[in-house]
Design an enzyme around this catalytic site. Structure first.
Site, PDB file in Angstrom:
ATOM      1  N   HIS A 120       0.876  -1.175   0.000  1.00  0.00           N
ATOM      2  CA  HIS A 120       0.000   0.000   0.000  1.00  0.00           C
ATOM      3  C   HIS A 120       0.915   1.227   0.000  1.00  0.00           C
ATOM      4  O   HIS A 120       2.025   1.166   0.543  1.00  0.00           O
ATOM      5  CB  HIS A 120      -0.828  -0.061   1.295  1.00  0.00           C
ATOM      6  CG  HIS A 120      -1.890   0.980   1.405  1.00  0.00           C
ATOM      7  ND1 HIS A 120      -1.619   2.282   1.772  1.00  0.00           N
ATOM      8  CD2 HIS A 120      -3.237   0.912   1.245  1.00  0.00           C
ATOM      9  CE1 HIS A 120      -2.755   2.963   1.822  1.00  0.00           C
ATOM     10  NE2 HIS A 120      -3.753   2.159   1.495  1.00  0.00           N
ATOM     11  N   ASP A 197       3.352  -4.229   8.106  1.00  0.00           N
ATOM     12  CA  ASP A 197       2.135  -3.431   7.941  1.00  0.00           C
ATOM     13  C   ASP A 197       0.967  -4.392   8.159  1.00  0.00           C
ATOM     14  O   ASP A 197       0.645  -5.209   7.289  1.00  0.00           O
ATOM     15  CB  ASP A 197       2.115  -2.829   6.530  1.00  0.00           C
ATOM     16  CG  ASP A 197       0.787  -2.143   6.218  1.00  0.00           C
ATOM     17  OD1 ASP A 197      -0.159  -2.256   7.024  1.00  0.00           O
ATOM     18  OD2 ASP A 197       0.700  -1.516   5.146  1.00  0.00           O
ATOM     19  N   GLN A 200      -4.273  -4.927   7.401  1.00  0.00           N
ATOM     20  CA  GLN A 200      -5.298  -5.878   6.950  1.00  0.00           C
ATOM     21  C   GLN A 200      -5.223  -7.215   7.682  1.00  0.00           C
ATOM     22  O   GLN A 200      -5.971  -8.131   7.345  1.00  0.00           O
ATOM     23  CB  GLN A 200      -5.185  -6.109   5.434  1.00  0.00           C
ATOM     24  CG  GLN A 200      -5.372  -4.865   4.578  1.00  0.00           C
ATOM     25  CD  GLN A 200      -6.789  -4.270   4.685  1.00  0.00           C
ATOM     26  OE1 GLN A 200      -7.717  -4.890   5.208  1.00  0.00           O
ATOM     27  NE2 GLN A 200      -6.935  -3.057   4.201  1.00  0.00           N
ATOM     28  N   LYS A 223     -10.158   0.100  11.018  1.00  0.00           N
ATOM     29  CA  LYS A 223     -10.387  -1.112  10.215  1.00  0.00           C
ATOM     30  C   LYS A 223     -10.743  -2.303  11.093  1.00  0.00           C
ATOM     31  O   LYS A 223     -10.805  -3.436  10.630  1.00  0.00           O
ATOM     32  CB  LYS A 223      -9.132  -1.435   9.399  1.00  0.00           C
ATOM     33  CG  LYS A 223      -8.823  -0.404   8.308  1.00  0.00           C
ATOM     34  CD  LYS A 223      -7.666  -0.866   7.457  1.00  0.00           C
ATOM     35  CE  LYS A 223      -7.026   0.244   6.676  1.00  0.00           C
ATOM     36  NZ  LYS A 223      -7.761   0.671   5.495  1.00  0.00           N
ATOM     37  N   CYS A 361      -4.823   2.354  -3.596  1.00  0.00           N
ATOM     38  CA  CYS A 361      -3.580   2.890  -3.000  1.00  0.00           C
ATOM     39  C   CYS A 361      -2.407   1.934  -3.175  1.00  0.00           C
ATOM     40  O   CYS A 361      -1.567   1.789  -2.264  1.00  0.00           O
ATOM     41  CB  CYS A 361      -3.766   3.241  -1.531  1.00  0.00           C
ATOM     42  SG  CYS A 361      -4.891   4.583  -1.280  1.00  0.00           S
TER      43      CYS A 361
HETATM   44  N1  PMP Z   1      -1.650  -0.586   4.726  1.00  0.00           N
HETATM   45  C1  PMP Z   1      -2.603  -1.342   4.176  1.00  0.00           C
HETATM   46  C2  PMP Z   1      -2.263  -2.726   3.735  1.00  0.00           C
HETATM   47  C3  PMP Z   1      -3.891  -0.828   4.033  1.00  0.00           C
HETATM   48  O1  PMP Z   1      -4.843  -1.585   3.475  1.00  0.00           O
HETATM   49  C4  PMP Z   1      -4.163   0.484   4.474  1.00  0.00           C
HETATM   50  C5  PMP Z   1      -5.550   1.092   4.331  1.00  0.00           C
HETATM   51  N2  PMP Z   1      -6.205   0.798   3.142  1.00  0.00           N
HETATM   52  C6  PMP Z   1      -3.132   1.230   5.050  1.00  0.00           C
HETATM   53  C7  PMP Z   1      -1.895   0.658   5.157  1.00  0.00           C
HETATM   54  C8  PMP Z   1      -3.337   2.632   5.529  1.00  0.00           C
HETATM   55  O2  PMP Z   1      -4.243   2.680   6.574  1.00  0.00           O
HETATM   56  P1  PMP Z   1      -4.813   4.095   7.078  1.00  0.00           P
HETATM   57  O3  PMP Z   1      -5.360   4.789   5.869  1.00  0.00           O
HETATM   58  O4  PMP Z   1      -5.857   3.709   8.058  1.00  0.00           O
HETATM   59  O5  PMP Z   1      -3.675   4.822   7.691  1.00  0.00           O
END
Ligand code: PMP
Length: 403
Positions: A120, A197, A200, A223, A361
């Site tokens: 991401h 990270d 998920q 999340k 993203c």
């Molecule tokens: N890493 C991953 C794998 C994600 O899916 C996301 C959110 N889609 C993020 C980081 C970023 O999370 P946040 O926007 O809540 O900071």
């Protein structure tokens, strides 16, 4: 009487309105159960006050709840100490924190950081920015056709200059669950630190930082049924102690002089300014809620939903699913032949389904897949098989309406 997870949606006010709507955008954010909302109202109604140094009962109660929340998070992810839990505004904030202080402390020009092609942007761009400042070289573990990481190539990426490896535990596009424990062990054999990270993974499965042995782990509260604007950076204590502070301001200092300052102990060194007190309390309420079901049960329920979703998509010949990893979570990104994913996703909204369309993203991955925009369905334990079937039935006849 023991309640069934199949009825968990009734705990969420948003699902109990008049409008029937099937929410399958859980990788972006999840819905909030009543008791998380209640915990916010209770905090603001009974003890709203700033934390620390308050010589009054509301301030003391506010501090107690905030620090209890930290302990709840620590226990939830198996951290050895609450000092290893830093509250942030989300996973993105957590990774920016880690990237900034790690690179400032450890990266010299020519040092190397290994990432993966499926990251991401939140676990890529902070390393680009901080790596650029420190003169680091970024290297990437390729993603194979099936959506798994190519660990044979990883073997060729290590050098004596490798300082850190950062990878997603679960891809937010492919659903791939990466073998984080194995990769961390490979990194540690070479003295390389690892950031996971877990945006998920932590919401969907039991994640134990002690078992993984990761050096950093980042995730978002929103999340996992918690409030927006909340997140966590876990770091091993000895590593965090060795790192410089991130932002300057109140609470992160022990003493301040006009020409220099001395830093507070962990975790306060990394929490400058008034934190999101209510948010942390709400996140702890969300964790207690998830634990009331049990993470194993949540994972099990999502596996059932995912199996139906994947098999259903495979049976629809106009659709292409991206990601065939053996270990996968409840995320399915797909395209429909001849239909732009935005059109398809908008059509689905008109039929009562919330899905997401775009690059999710993860621009480099989207380019690699040759699918700059996909439609993504992502489940949580409160979804039902009936909802998945209903989505599949709608997808099956979508062409008649979209084209
Ligand atoms: N890493 C991953 C794998 C994600 O899916 C996301 C959110 N889609 C993020 C980081 C970023 O999370 P946040 O926007 O809540 O900071």
């Amino acid at each position: 009487m023991k309640r069934s997870i199949l009825q968990s949606a009734s705990d969420f006010p948003i699902f109990n309105g008049n409008e029937p709507y099937i929410y399958l955008d859980n990788a972006a954010t999840t819905q909030k159960p009543q008791l998380v909302l209640d915990s916010l109202i209770d905090y603001y109604s009974h003890c709203n006050a700033n934390v620390y140094r308050a010589i009054h009962r509301w301030g003391e109660e506010s501090t107690r709840r905030y620090e209890d929340a930290r302990q709840t998070v620590a226990s939830f992810i198996g951290a050895a100490s609450r000092d290893e839990i830093i509250f942030t505004s989300g996973c993105t904030d957590s990774i920016n924190l880690a990237a900034t202080v790690f690179c400032r402390r450890f990266i010299k020009p020519g040092d190397e950081i290994i990432l993966t092609e499926m990251e991401h942007h939140s676990n890529l761009v902070p390393w680009q920015i901080q790596g650029d400042i420190g003169g680091a070289v970024l290297k990437f573990i390729p993603v194979k056709e099936d959506g798994e990481l190519d660990l044979e190539v990883l073997e060729t990426l290590w050098t004596p200059r490798t300082k850190l490896l950062a990878l997603t535990h679960m891809s937010n596009v492919l659903g791939t669950v990466n073998p984080a424990k194995k990769i961390i062990a490979m990194a540690h054999e070479r003295g390389v630190k690892v950031l996971v990270d877990a945006a998920q993974s932590v919401p969907h499965m039991k994640v134990d930082v002690g078992e993984l042995d990761c050096d950093f782990l980042a995730f978002s509260g929103h999340k996992m049924c918690g409030p927006t604007g909340t997140g966590v950076l876990y770091g091993k204590k000895e590593l965090l102690e060795d790192l410089p502070p991130y932002r300057g301001g109140g609470e992160m200092i022990r003493s301040v002089y006009l020409d220099h300052s001395e830093w507070n102990s962990l975790p306060y060194k990394f929490e400058a300014g008034t934190p999101h007190i209510a948010g942390a309390i709400g996140l702890a309420a969300a964790i207690r809620y998830l634990e009331s079901w049990g993470m194993e049960k949540i994972e099990e329920q999502e596996k059932v939903l995912t199996k139906r979703l994947i098999e259903g998509l495979d049976s629809l010949k106009e659709y292409t699913l991206f990601g065939r990893a053996r270990e996968r979570g409840g995320i399915a990104a797909f395209t429909r032949k001849g239909t732009h994913s935005h059109d398809l996703t908008q059509y689905l909204d008109s039929q009562g389904f919330a899905l997401r369309a775009g690059h999710h993203c993860a621009h480099p991955l989207a380019r690699k897949l040759n699918a700059l925009s996909t439609t993504r369905a992502s489940v949580y334990f409160y979804n039902t098989l009936e909802e998945i079937d209903s989505l599949l039935e709608t997808l099956a006849i979508a062409g008649d309406f979209v084209l």
